[in-house]
Design an enzyme around this catalytic site. Structure first.
Site, mmCIF file in Angstrom:
data_model
loop_
_atom_site.group_PDB
_atom_site.id
_atom_site.type_symbol
_atom_site.label_atom_id
_atom_site.label_comp_id
_atom_site.label_asym_id
_atom_site.label_seq_id
_atom_site.Cartn_x
_atom_site.Cartn_y
_atom_site.Cartn_z
ATOM 1 N N HIS A 141 -13.913 25.009 7.972
ATOM 2 C CA HIS A 141 -12.880 25.242 6.959
ATOM 3 C C HIS A 141 -11.509 24.693 7.367
ATOM 4 O O HIS A 141 -10.627 24.536 6.528
ATOM 5 C CB HIS A 141 -12.785 26.730 6.597
ATOM 6 C CG HIS A 141 -12.152 27.611 7.625
ATOM 7 N ND1 HIS A 141 -12.884 28.398 8.483
ATOM 8 C CD2 HIS A 141 -10.856 27.840 7.933
ATOM 9 C CE1 HIS A 141 -12.069 29.089 9.258
ATOM 10 N NE2 HIS A 141 -10.824 28.753 8.951
ATOM 11 N N ASP A 175 -19.913 27.151 9.431
ATOM 12 C CA ASP A 175 -18.472 26.994 9.642
ATOM 13 C C ASP A 175 -18.151 26.360 10.998
ATOM 14 O O ASP A 175 -17.149 26.696 11.634
ATOM 15 C CB ASP A 175 -17.744 28.332 9.493
ATOM 16 C CG ASP A 175 -16.253 28.157 9.200
ATOM 17 O OD1 ASP A 175 -15.861 27.062 8.782
ATOM 18 O OD2 ASP A 175 -15.486 29.118 9.418
ATOM 19 N N SER A 255 -7.957 29.871 13.654
ATOM 20 C CA SER A 255 -9.296 29.383 13.325
ATOM 21 C C SER A 255 -9.692 28.191 14.175
ATOM 22 O O SER A 255 -8.941 27.221 14.295
ATOM 23 C CB SER A 255 -9.359 28.964 11.854
ATOM 24 O OG SER A 255 -9.486 30.075 11.017
#
Length: 399
Positions: A141, A175, A255
């Site tokens: 992402h 992911d 992230s």
């Protein structure tokens, strides 16, 4: 923000004043002698130590104890003006296993990632250098737009050097993504740890660039293991991880960054945070962060580098995602699949895989992905319309 959300992209004052001490006035003795309670005695001792500390500057020293051993004590400084005295430095190398030692070892192998369209920043995140020639492990992402060719990647190293980067491959379902820093060599790389050996309660350190603040270090513990966490990825797609839950502060921008143990080994990739925010914007850490286990991320990364895509071990069943508690309801079995060969039927409910309880369909999918290709797992299954369970051994699909 709910547990389906994930990090992406977001004084101190002091004064001093000299105070003239008033003349000492002896207190008037009380008419009746009273003893001090334990709380008052502690408060009095604390007040005394504070007053004493305010009277003069202090330096550390040693005195001989009654058994002739050396003990550290506090003594008055030997200068009349602390402002004119040299600064005392007691800096020592950080002991192994300390957060400071972990940070110094890990930070050189962590990067900040920026995705732009030429005029504006689309997303920001973090990553771990996994090869000396500049391959970086991060989240899908964070870099997904680069995979479409509609955005450019830039990576900032820990020393501040900024380099362009190219997209290698990513997998929306897990992911996980890998990118390549351009024009570099001999970079420091992070060392992988074994996420299968994690224990609830052990100390961990999260590293990354929350809200664009690069080289940020936070600490916490492993709060729980094997948390099935689904996160929306846009375009109607979602990822599903068998997450490591941690209370180390993880915020938008973390992230893709590493979660490491106290040896500095990567044991997870920070990916998702839960939030109490009810707005459409991203919230901050509330002590509920989730990381992709390192063993799983490493396997997917190797597939992305070598094959350009990722595959996962499978049973060959479809599960009803509307069944959110009390097991995973099998809605269909693929003919000839491992599940079919093992005797699983439509309407069966899987309530345990090996020694792990299965409370939902997502839990079964996440748990299955965490096993190796060709591994045999033991299921506890409840047949349709029955409260009795039976054991079914399923050998997962091979590579």
């Amino acid at each position: 923000m709910t547990s389906s959300e994930y990090p992406g992209e977001y004084s101190v004052y002091a004064h001093s004043q000299g105070v003239q001490q008033p003349p000492y006035v002896a207190p008037v003795p009380p008419k009746q002698k009273k003893g001090l309670g334990a709380g008052a005695a502690i408060a009095l001792a604390l007040a005394t130590s504070l007053v004493g500390g305010a009277a003069a500057g202090y330096t550390a020293g040693t005195v001989a104890s009654s058994d002739n051993s050396q003990q550290t004590t506090i003594g008055a400084g030997d200068t009349e003006n602390a402002l004119e005295a040299p600064v005392k430095s007691q800096k020592e190398p950080a002991p192994e296993g300390s957060v400071e030692h972990v940070a110094s070892a890990v930070l050189p192998a962590v990067v900040s990632i920026e995705l732009t369209d030429g005029s504006r920043v689309l997303s920001e995140g973090s990553g771990s250098i996994i090869t000396a020639d500049g391959k970086v492990l991060t989240n899908h992402h964070v870099v997904a737009e680069a995979g479409t060719g509609r955005a450019q990647l830039a990576v900032t190293l820990n020393d501040g050097a900024k380099h362009p980067a190219t997209f290698i491959a990513s997998d929306v379902n897990t992911d996980v993504a890998v990118i390549q820093i351009e024009g570099v060599k001999d970079l420091p790389v992070i060392q992988f740890g074994d996420s299968d050996n994690l224990a609830v309660g052990q100390s961990v350190v999260a590293v990354g660039s929350p809200l664009g603040l690069s080289a940020t270090v936070t600490t916490g513990i492993v709060s729980a293991l094997n948390r099935p966490v689904r996160a929306a990825q846009g375009g109607g797609e979602s990822s599903l991880m068998d997450g490591i839950q941690t209370d180390a502060a993880i915020n938008p921008g973390n992230s893709g960054g590493p979660l490491v143990d106290m040896n500095g080994h990567l044991i997870g990739m920070n990916s998702v945070i839960a939030s109490l925010s009810q707005s459409s914007g991203e919230g901050g850490s509330i002590g509920l962060g989730f990381a992709i286990p390192s063993n799983f991320a490493r396997r997917v990364a190797e597939q992305l580098i070598n094959e350009g895509e990722a595959r996962q071990p499978m049973m060959g069943v479809q599960v009803d995602i509307r069944q959110v508690t009390d097991g995973a309801l099998i809605s269909a079995v693929q003919p000839g699949s491992p599940a079919d060969q093992a005797g699983l039927k439509e309407g069966d409910v899987v309530v345990r895989i090996n020694d792990r309880p299965i409370e939902s369909s997502d839990a079964l999918v996440a748990a299955t992905r965490s096993f190796d290709f060709g591994e045999t797992v033991h299921l506890q299954v409840r047949s349709a319309g029955s409260d009795e369970t039976r054991t079914v051994d399923v050998t997962l699909s091979s590579e």
